[in-house]
Design a protein around this motif. Structure first.
Motif, PDB file in Angstrom:
ATOM      1  N   GLY A  43       0.799  -1.217   0.000  1.00  0.00           N
ATOM      2  CA  GLY A  43       0.000   0.000   0.000  1.00  0.00           C
ATOM      3  C   GLY A  43       0.832   1.267   0.000  1.00  0.00           C
ATOM      4  O   GLY A  43       2.003   1.271   0.410  1.00  0.00           O
ATOM      5  N   GLY A  44       0.217   2.338  -0.450  1.00  0.00           N
ATOM      6  CA  GLY A  44       0.891   3.620  -0.511  1.00  0.00           C
ATOM      7  C   GLY A  44       1.225   4.151   0.866  1.00  0.00           C
ATOM      8  O   GLY A  44       0.417   4.067   1.796  1.00  0.00           O
ATOM      9  N   CYS A  45       2.406   4.699   1.013  1.00  0.00           N
ATOM     10  CA  CYS A  45       2.837   5.262   2.288  1.00  0.00           C
ATOM     11  C   CYS A  45       3.962   6.263   2.044  1.00  0.00           C
ATOM     12  O   CYS A  45       4.554   6.301   0.962  1.00  0.00           O
ATOM     13  CB  CYS A  45       3.293   4.178   3.263  1.00  0.00           C
ATOM     14  N   ILE A  46       4.228   7.074   3.061  1.00  0.00           N
ATOM     15  CA  ILE A  46       5.333   8.022   3.016  1.00  0.00           C
ATOM     16  C   ILE A  46       6.253   7.719   4.186  1.00  0.00           C
ATOM     17  O   ILE A  46       5.796   7.619   5.333  1.00  0.00           O
ATOM     18  CB  ILE A  46       4.845   9.469   3.135  1.00  0.00           C
ATOM     19  N   LEU A  47       7.531   7.565   3.919  1.00  0.00           N
ATOM     20  CA  LEU A  47       8.536   7.480   4.968  1.00  0.00           C
ATOM     21  C   LEU A  47       9.220   8.836   5.069  1.00  0.00           C
ATOM     22  O   LEU A  47       9.679   9.380   4.058  1.00  0.00           O
ATOM     23  CB  LEU A  47       9.588   6.403   4.664  1.00  0.00           C
ATOM     24  N   GLU A 117      -1.068   4.840  -6.184  1.00  0.00           N
ATOM     25  CA  GLU A 117      -0.804   3.589  -6.904  1.00  0.00           C
ATOM     26  C   GLU A 117      -0.123   2.544  -6.022  1.00  0.00           C
ATOM     27  O   GLU A 117       0.261   1.479  -6.501  1.00  0.00           O
ATOM     28  CB  GLU A 117       0.055   3.887  -8.130  1.00  0.00           C
ATOM     29  N   GLY A 118       0.031   2.855  -4.733  1.00  0.00           N
ATOM     30  CA  GLY A 118       0.561   1.882  -3.786  1.00  0.00           C
ATOM     31  C   GLY A 118       2.056   1.924  -3.578  1.00  0.00           C
ATOM     32  O   GLY A 118       2.630   0.983  -3.017  1.00  0.00           O
ATOM     33  N   GLU A 119       2.710   3.025  -3.980  1.00  0.00           N
ATOM     34  CA  GLU A 119       4.156   3.121  -3.861  1.00  0.00           C
ATOM     35  C   GLU A 119       4.575   3.593  -2.465  1.00  0.00           C
ATOM     36  O   GLU A 119       3.814   4.247  -1.753  1.00  0.00           O
ATOM     37  CB  GLU A 119       4.722   4.092  -4.904  1.00  0.00           C
ATOM     38  N   CYS A 120       5.822   3.274  -2.127  1.00  0.00           N
ATOM     39  CA  CYS A 120       6.447   3.734  -0.879  1.00  0.00           C
ATOM     40  C   CYS A 120       7.349   4.922  -1.224  1.00  0.00           C
ATOM     41  O   CYS A 120       8.381   4.752  -1.879  1.00  0.00           O
ATOM     42  CB  CYS A 120       7.256   2.603  -0.248  1.00  0.00           C
ATOM     43  N   ILE A 121       6.938   6.113  -0.804  1.00  0.00           N
ATOM     44  CA  ILE A 121       7.657   7.340  -1.121  1.00  0.00           C
ATOM     45  C   ILE A 121       8.533   7.742   0.062  1.00  0.00           C
ATOM     46  O   ILE A 121       8.073   7.748   1.214  1.00  0.00           O
ATOM     47  CB  ILE A 121       6.679   8.491  -1.439  1.00  0.00           C
ATOM     48  N   ALA A 150      -3.505  14.933   1.236  1.00  0.00           N
ATOM     49  CA  ALA A 150      -4.189  14.726  -0.040  1.00  0.00           C
ATOM     50  C   ALA A 150      -4.571  13.271  -0.258  1.00  0.00           C
ATOM     51  O   ALA A 150      -5.544  12.982  -0.968  1.00  0.00           O
ATOM     52  CB  ALA A 150      -3.305  15.203  -1.190  1.00  0.00           C
ATOM     53  N   THR A 151      -3.835  12.359   0.340  1.00  0.00           N
ATOM     54  CA  THR A 151      -4.045  10.929   0.076  1.00  0.00           C
ATOM     55  C   THR A 151      -4.591  10.143   1.269  1.00  0.00           C
ATOM     56  O   THR A 151      -5.161   9.072   1.077  1.00  0.00           O
ATOM     57  CB  THR A 151      -2.727  10.270  -0.356  1.00  0.00           C
ATOM     58  N   GLY A 152      -4.360  10.657   2.474  1.00  0.00           N
ATOM     59  CA  GLY A 152      -4.759   9.911   3.670  1.00  0.00           C
ATOM     60  C   GLY A 152      -3.879   8.717   3.952  1.00  0.00           C
ATOM     61  O   GLY A 152      -4.226   7.858   4.775  1.00  0.00           O
ATOM     62  N   CYS A 153      -2.719   8.651   3.306  1.00  0.00           N
ATOM     63  CA  CYS A 153      -1.836   7.497   3.485  1.00  0.00           C
ATOM     64  C   CYS A 153      -1.088   7.585   4.813  1.00  0.00           C
ATOM     65  O   CYS A 153      -0.949   8.668   5.387  1.00  0.00           O
ATOM     66  CB  CYS A 153      -0.824   7.423   2.338  1.00  0.00           C
ATOM     67  N   PRO A 154      -0.595   6.456   5.328  1.00  0.00           N
ATOM     68  CA  PRO A 154       0.204   6.499   6.559  1.00  0.00           C
ATOM     69  C   PRO A 154       1.535   7.208   6.337  1.00  0.00           C
ATOM     70  O   PRO A 154       2.158   7.059   5.290  1.00  0.00           O
ATOM     71  CB  PRO A 154       0.410   5.014   6.904  1.00  0.00           C
ATOM     72  N   VAL A 155       1.921   7.997   7.343  1.00  0.00           N
ATOM     73  CA  VAL A 155       3.219   8.681   7.343  1.00  0.00           C
ATOM     74  C   VAL A 155       4.074   8.018   8.419  1.00  0.00           C
ATOM     75  O   VAL A 155       3.746   8.074   9.603  1.00  0.00           O
ATOM     76  CB  VAL A 155       3.066  10.184   7.641  1.00  0.00           C
ATOM     77  N   ASP A 188       6.015   4.600  14.924  1.00  0.00           N
ATOM     78  CA  ASP A 188       4.600   4.381  14.607  1.00  0.00           C
ATOM     79  C   ASP A 188       4.109   5.486  13.669  1.00  0.00           C
ATOM     80  O   ASP A 188       4.663   6.592  13.652  1.00  0.00           O
ATOM     81  CB  ASP A 188       3.768   4.398  15.889  1.00  0.00           C
ATOM     82  N   PRO A 189       3.063   5.202  12.896  1.00  0.00           N
ATOM     83  CA  PRO A 189       2.528   6.241  11.990  1.00  0.00           C
ATOM     84  C   PRO A 189       2.190   7.519  12.741  1.00  0.00           C
ATOM     85  O   PRO A 189       1.685   7.485  13.867  1.00  0.00           O
ATOM     86  CB  PRO A 189       1.282   5.577  11.408  1.00  0.00           C
ATOM     87  N   VAL A 190       2.477   8.638  12.113  1.00  0.00           N
ATOM     88  CA  VAL A 190       2.129   9.937  12.695  1.00  0.00           C
ATOM     89  C   VAL A 190       0.611  10.085  12.687  1.00  0.00           C
ATOM     90  O   VAL A 190      -0.036   9.837  11.658  1.00  0.00           O
ATOM     91  CB  VAL A 190       2.782  11.085  11.890  1.00  0.00           C
ATOM     92  N   ASP A 191       0.055  10.477  13.818  1.00  0.00           N
ATOM     93  CA  ASP A 191      -1.405  10.594  13.928  1.00  0.00           C
ATOM     94  C   ASP A 191      -1.871  11.900  13.277  1.00  0.00           C
ATOM     95  O   ASP A 191      -1.686  12.991  13.829  1.00  0.00           O
ATOM     96  CB  ASP A 191      -1.815  10.569  15.397  1.00  0.00           C
ATOM     97  N   LEU A 192      -2.468  11.769  12.107  1.00  0.00           N
ATOM     98  CA  LEU A 192      -3.009  12.926  11.390  1.00  0.00           C
ATOM     99  C   LEU A 192      -4.512  12.784  11.164  1.00  0.00           C
ATOM    100  O   LEU A 192      -5.101  13.566  10.408  1.00  0.00           O
ATOM    101  CB  LEU A 192      -2.303  13.084  10.030  1.00  0.00           C
ATOM    102  N   ASP A 193      -5.125  11.793  11.815  1.00  0.00           N
ATOM    103  CA  ASP A 193      -6.525  11.466  11.533  1.00  0.00           C
ATOM    104  C   ASP A 193      -7.456  12.668  11.696  1.00  0.00           C
ATOM    105  O   ASP A 193      -8.384  12.869  10.894  1.00  0.00           O
ATOM    106  CB  ASP A 193      -7.003  10.327  12.441  1.00  0.00           C
TER     107      ASP A 193
END
Length: 258
Positions: A43-47, A117-121, A150-155, A188-193
């Motif tokens: 799945g798409g995510c940002i590191l 598209e499910g990439e790891c950025i 913009a994407t709601g992906c995990p950071v 852990d993912p940054v809480d941006l919910d």
């Protein structure tokens, strides 16, 4: 040895890059990965990482690759100006960024598409090597936050320490002996919910950026065993150039005004 099996087909650019970079890194750097399983397997995510050395991208690629993902970077556009290097980076799927330019919006759109598209950025939110005198994470840019909103992906925050002992910021001489150790820890993912349902404004983007930089700094504090300064270093407020070698800029000023 890979911690998690790579499920996706690599393609020839990644095969070439691995054959060159992995042996080089393993011979020059001893590494410790901590909590790497927190990198999403799919799945798409940002590191997001702190930036202390020009070798950081190679080390973060090693970390991500060892945990079953193919890394894609927001990389400064200057790297793409060389015909052959630029072609190779594009074949790897890397995204050029024209820093401090309105053209950076193209990189934002490309990053959003890649995440969807499910990439790891991989993003260095500081935008450049830290200018903090003690190499603490400095004030962050908004790019990672805007992509996340913009994407709601995990950071996923990653802190690391030790790369500066191999190649200090803006140094041209690596120190390979004795072999240095680099530690990279995944948080852990940054809480941006609570921000995702709000309009993307300057205020929400600034708050998301603040949380991202705080998460990275917390990890770096843990690795270093010390506390970061209360006030985060800001190049603009300090009158330091935001890109390029700040030491070179000071040297030019001294030559002009003896």
């Amino acid at each position: 040895m890979r911690v998690r099996k790579l499920e996706r087909k690599r393609g020839w650019p990644f095969v070439v890059a691995e054959s060159i970079l992995r042996p080089t890194l393993l011979s020059a750097v001893a590494h410790t990965w901590i909590d790497g399983e927190k990198i999403p397997a799919t799945g798409g995510c940002i590191l997001v990482l702190n930036h202390v050395s020009h070798i950081d991208p190679m080390l973060s690629a090693h970390l991500v690759y060892d945990h079953g993902r193919l890394p894609r970077y927001l990389a400064k556009s200057g790297l793409f100006k060389n015909r052959f290097l630029g072609a190779f980076l594009r074949a790897l799927g890397q995204i050029p960024v024209e820093r401090l330019s309105r053209n950076a919006v193209g990189a934002f759109d490309a990053a959003v598409t890649a995440v969807r598209e499910g990439e790891c950025i991989i993003v260095y939110p500081e935008g450049t090597l830290t200018r903090d005198p003690d190499l603490w994470p400095m004030a962050g840019k908004s790019g990672a936050a805007r992509i996340a909103l913009a994407t709601g992906c995990p950071v996923i925050p990653v802190g690391h320490w030790g790369a500066q002992d191999v190649l200090y910021p803006y140094s041209t001489r690596p120190h390979l002996f004795p072999r240095k150790r680099v530690v990279m820890k995944v948080g852990d993912p940054v809480d941006l919910d609570d921000l995702l349902g709000q309009p993307v404004t300057t205020a929400t983007t600034a708050e998301a950026t603040r949380r991202i930089m705080r998460a990275i700094t917390d990890i770096v504090e843990d690795l270093r065993g010390e506390k970061a300064p209360t006030d985060r270093f800001d190049p603009r407020k300090a009158g330091v150039t935001e890109i390029g070698n700040p030491g070179a800029s000071r040297s030019k000023k001294r030559r002009r005004h003896p």
